[in-house]
Design an enzyme around this catalytic site. Structure first.
Site, PDB file in Angstrom:
ATOM      1  N   HIS A  16       0.821  -1.219   0.000  1.00  0.00           N
ATOM      2  CA  HIS A  16       0.000   0.000   0.000  1.00  0.00           C
ATOM      3  C   HIS A  16       0.853   1.267   0.000  1.00  0.00           C
ATOM      4  O   HIS A  16       0.693   2.134  -0.849  1.00  0.00           O
ATOM      5  CB  HIS A  16      -0.930   0.001   1.223  1.00  0.00           C
ATOM      6  CG  HIS A  16      -2.098  -0.906   1.060  1.00  0.00           C
ATOM      7  ND1 HIS A  16      -3.399  -0.487   1.042  1.00  0.00           N
ATOM      8  CD2 HIS A  16      -2.159  -2.251   0.881  1.00  0.00           C
ATOM      9  CE1 HIS A  16      -4.211  -1.511   0.861  1.00  0.00           C
ATOM     10  NE2 HIS A  16      -3.471  -2.613   0.770  1.00  0.00           N
ATOM     11  N   ASP A 116      -6.006   6.110   0.575  1.00  0.00           N
ATOM     12  CA  ASP A 116      -5.990   4.656   0.417  1.00  0.00           C
ATOM     13  C   ASP A 116      -7.442   4.162   0.482  1.00  0.00           C
ATOM     14  O   ASP A 116      -8.284   4.756   1.163  1.00  0.00           O
ATOM     15  CB  ASP A 116      -5.185   4.012   1.549  1.00  0.00           C
ATOM     16  CG  ASP A 116      -5.047   2.509   1.369  1.00  0.00           C
ATOM     17  OD1 ASP A 116      -3.987   2.086   0.904  1.00  0.00           O
ATOM     18  OD2 ASP A 116      -6.006   1.757   1.684  1.00  0.00           O
ATOM     19  N   TRP A 339      14.600 -20.081   0.448  1.00  0.00           N
ATOM     20  CA  TRP A 339      15.088 -18.839   1.058  1.00  0.00           C
ATOM     21  C   TRP A 339      14.169 -18.494   2.230  1.00  0.00           C
ATOM     22  O   TRP A 339      12.976 -18.306   2.046  1.00  0.00           O
ATOM     23  CB  TRP A 339      15.102 -17.718   0.003  1.00  0.00           C
ATOM     24  CG  TRP A 339      15.752 -16.479   0.525  1.00  0.00           C
ATOM     25  CD1 TRP A 339      15.142 -15.314   0.883  1.00  0.00           C
ATOM     26  CD2 TRP A 339      17.149 -16.287   0.752  1.00  0.00           C
ATOM     27  NE1 TRP A 339      16.068 -14.415   1.322  1.00  0.00           N
ATOM     28  CE2 TRP A 339      17.307 -14.974   1.265  1.00  0.00           C
ATOM     29  CE3 TRP A 339      18.285 -17.090   0.582  1.00  0.00           C
ATOM     30  CZ2 TRP A 339      18.547 -14.455   1.603  1.00  0.00           C
ATOM     31  CZ3 TRP A 339      19.519 -16.560   0.930  1.00  0.00           C
ATOM     32  CH2 TRP A 339      19.638 -15.263   1.432  1.00  0.00           C
ATOM     33  N   ALA A 343      12.831 -11.699   0.419  1.00  0.00           N
ATOM     34  CA  ALA A 343      13.675 -11.858  -0.777  1.00  0.00           C
ATOM     35  C   ALA A 343      13.437 -10.666  -1.709  1.00  0.00           C
ATOM     36  O   ALA A 343      12.359 -10.065  -1.666  1.00  0.00           O
ATOM     37  CB  ALA A 343      13.299 -13.151  -1.501  1.00  0.00           C
ATOM     38  N   HIS A 360       0.792 -15.787  -3.959  1.00  0.00           N
ATOM     39  CA  HIS A 360      -0.477 -15.610  -3.230  1.00  0.00           C
ATOM     40  C   HIS A 360      -1.434 -14.723  -4.025  1.00  0.00           C
ATOM     41  O   HIS A 360      -2.603 -14.639  -3.708  1.00  0.00           O
ATOM     42  CB  HIS A 360      -0.213 -15.045  -1.834  1.00  0.00           C
ATOM     43  CG  HIS A 360       0.199 -13.592  -1.817  1.00  0.00           C
ATOM     44  ND1 HIS A 360       1.139 -13.060  -2.679  1.00  0.00           N
ATOM     45  CD2 HIS A 360      -0.194 -12.558  -1.036  1.00  0.00           C
ATOM     46  CE1 HIS A 360       1.303 -11.770  -2.423  1.00  0.00           C
ATOM     47  NE2 HIS A 360       0.507 -11.444  -1.430  1.00  0.00           N
ATOM     48  N   ASN A 364       0.310  -6.342  -6.193  1.00  0.00           N
ATOM     49  CA  ASN A 364       1.645  -5.832  -6.523  1.00  0.00           C
ATOM     50  C   ASN A 364       2.513  -6.950  -7.091  1.00  0.00           C
ATOM     51  O   ASN A 364       3.242  -6.752  -8.067  1.00  0.00           O
ATOM     52  CB  ASN A 364       2.306  -5.217  -5.283  1.00  0.00           C
ATOM     53  CG  ASN A 364       1.574  -3.965  -4.847  1.00  0.00           C
ATOM     54  OD1 ASN A 364       1.692  -2.919  -5.459  1.00  0.00           O
ATOM     55  ND2 ASN A 364       0.766  -4.096  -3.797  1.00  0.00           N
TER      56      ASN A 364
END
Ligand SMILES: COc1cc(-c2[o+]c3cc(O)cc([O-])c3cc2O[C@@H]2O[C@H](CO)[C@H](O)[C@H](O)[C@H]2O)cc(OC)c1O
Ligand SMILES: O=c1ccn([C@@H]2O[C@H](COP(=O)(O)OP(=O)(O)O)[C@@H](O)[C@H]2O)c(=O)[nH]1
Length: 473
Positions: A16, A116, A339, A343, A360, A364
């Site tokens: 966000h 927002d 990892w 990341a 997921h 973004n």
């Protein structure tokens, strides 16, 4: 006269804050010195987020751009909330007097408040101060169409959406199975749902909605919104698709370990698995993923996070010895890297060795993937991600569908992950189509934001609108 300022009101999660700040900076650029930026900072609810936000503020303040930050006073956050939507909406509402005071005290004219999308209660503050109010929608036009349609759907559908037989009509989208609705829409009795309907209703009151998408990515949803099909009887607000808004950090001097590992892998051979700022897995779930990856035979880079500490919300760095099956790392040595912490996802997605992304489905992450032409296999975990998964597969065609059992806390069987990874990385027709479409979207994304592209043009229209309305209200 002092340069008019655009006041941004972001929330703080990775997806966000950075998105709205980057959008603000692009707006500043297109306004060519005729606007400045003021960012109102709501104190973040956790120490970790507060430290992250302060880091971003320091970097932006050192950038030399015409942007200043105003920290709002802390309030006692709500404790009796049922979910993130209620928490964020109520917390923002509690800050309304501080926002009003901060905006009223600014020493320059205010061109607009850009909120927002969880902050629509503050449209009242904007109206009170006679300042235009814009919503910044960090996710996609499909979700915006759904949220704009929701107040009317709420009246039409008197049972729980899960009980509806067949699909639901959301103008601009293929028929939507109720199982693909966002989390809060799955339980009408929950305050999260009430807040969702509230925000959807208030969006229609905004002077404009800025969306992090591009006209070429979501033509049908954007057309339905603009035609008023999502808001029967109400004039739709002007929508500005200005995306993909992605903030790229300058490349680090020392290549990250993940990048060095990718350097040694063949082109388009590695599937990346990464689950946003909030995704994590317990040991049984991690075992299932490990078995699926192992059996797929494909190379992988898996960003694995562990469950939050008790009482906390953030995933922890993964303890691989506890989370992974015995011998897994040895058996997959050379073809897989796990990892266990944050990341550099954007850099990884831009690496030639990456050929697919199990994600997921945070918006973004999706845009970052499409920017590099990487096809996806969505594994939704929270928020609006089930709707994003549907959009990616059914509307945009850039993803391979994966069976995610929503009733079992988004469980995916090892065999299903194995199948989806094989499909995504080269197996069948579905994967081939998704790869082809993702490459088309890559070109569309890059064309949209370059000078004269659709998103650049939308941003310029918005800048002109803000410059011209300033002082007239
Ligand atoms: C700001 O802090 C957090 C935000 C979210 C969050 O919650 C959320 C809930 C919904 O019902 C619908 C949403 O769209 C949504 C979005 C959202 O933030 C993330 O936004 C990204 C861009 O919009 C992205 O699409 C991701 O899918 C969302 O996760 C959740 C959260 O903790 C779980 C926050 O701290
Ligand atoms: O290990 C990680 C996990 C996430 N991200 C970044 O965090 C953001 C996640 O935003 P998204 O909207 O995808 O999901 P959210 O975290 O908000 O659910 C994206 O920019 C990712 O590149 C990252 O860089 N490294």
């Amino acid at each position: 006269m002092a340069t008019p300022t655009v006041v941004l009101l972001p929330l703080w999660s990775a997806g966000h804050l950075m998105s709205l700040l980057e959008a603000g900076k692009r707006l500043l650029d297109r306004a060519g010195g005729r606007l400045s930026l003021t960012v109102l900072v709501i104190p973040p609810p956790t120490e970790q987020l507060a430290a992250e936000v302060e880091g971003h503020i320091r970097r932006e303040e050192a950038s030399g751009l015409d942007v200043r930050f105003v920290r709002l006073p802390a309030v006692e956050p709500p404790t009796d909330f049922r979910g993130i939507e209620e928490f964020l909406s109520r917390l923002v509402q509690m800050h309304a007097p501080d926002v009003r005071a901060a905006v009223a005290a600014l020493p320059c004219p205010v061109a607009a408040l850009v909120l927002d999308f969880f902050c629509t209660t503050l449209i009242d503050v904007a109206r009170d101060l006679a300042v235009p109010a814009y919503v910044y929608f960090t996710t996609n036009a499909a979700m915006l169409a759904l949220m704009l349609r929701l107040p009317a759907l709420h009246e039409e559908v008197t049972v729980e959406f899960e009980e509806v037989e067949g699909d639901v009509d959301v103008p601009g989208l293929p028929p939507v199975p109720p199982s693909s609705f966002p989390m809060p829409v799955m339980d009408k009795k929950n305050p999260n749902y009430t807040w969702f309907v509230y925000h959807g209703r208030r969006f229609a009151e905004a002077d404009g909605i800025i969306v992090n998408t591009a006209a070429e990515l979501e033509r049908s949803a954007l057309a339905a919104i603009a035609d008023g099909r999502c808001t029967p009887g109400v004039r739709p607000p002007t929508v500005y698709p200005i995306g993909p808004v992605i903030s790229f950090a300058p490349p680090s001097e020392q290549p990250h370990e993940c990048v060095r590992w990718l350097d040694a892998q063949p082109k388009a051979s590695v599937v990346l698995l990464c689950f946003g700022s909030g995704g994590f897995f317990t040991a049984p779930r991690a075992h299932e993923i490990a078995h699926g990856l192992e059996r797929s035979g494909h190379r992988f880079l898996w960003v694995l996070r562990g469950p939050p500490e008790p009482g906390a919300r953030h995933p922890t760095d993964a303890n691989l010895a506890e989370l992974l099956p015995d011998g897994f790392l040895e058996r997959t040595k050379g073809r897989g890297l796990v990892w266990p912490t944050w990341a550099p996802q954007k850099e990884i997605l831009g690496h030639a060795a990456v050929g697919g992304f199990v994600t997921h489905g945070g918006w973004n992450s999706v845009l970052e993937s499409l920017w590099h032409g990487v096809p996806l296999a969505p594994w939704p975990l929270y928020a609006e991600q089930h709707t994003n998964a549907f959009t990616l597969v059914a509307a945009m065609g850039v993803a391979v569908a994966m069976k995610v059992d929503r009733k079992r806390d988004n469980f995916v069987e090892a065999a299903e992950l194995e199948r989806a990874v094989k499909e995504l990385m080269g197996g069948g027709e579905e994967g081939r189509k998704a790869r082809e479409k993702a490459m088309e979207m890559k070109a569309a994304c890059r064309n949209a934001v370059k000078e004269g592209g659709s998103s650049d043009a939308a941003l310029r229209r918005l800048a002109e609108q803000l410059v011209s309305t300033n002082g007239e209200l």
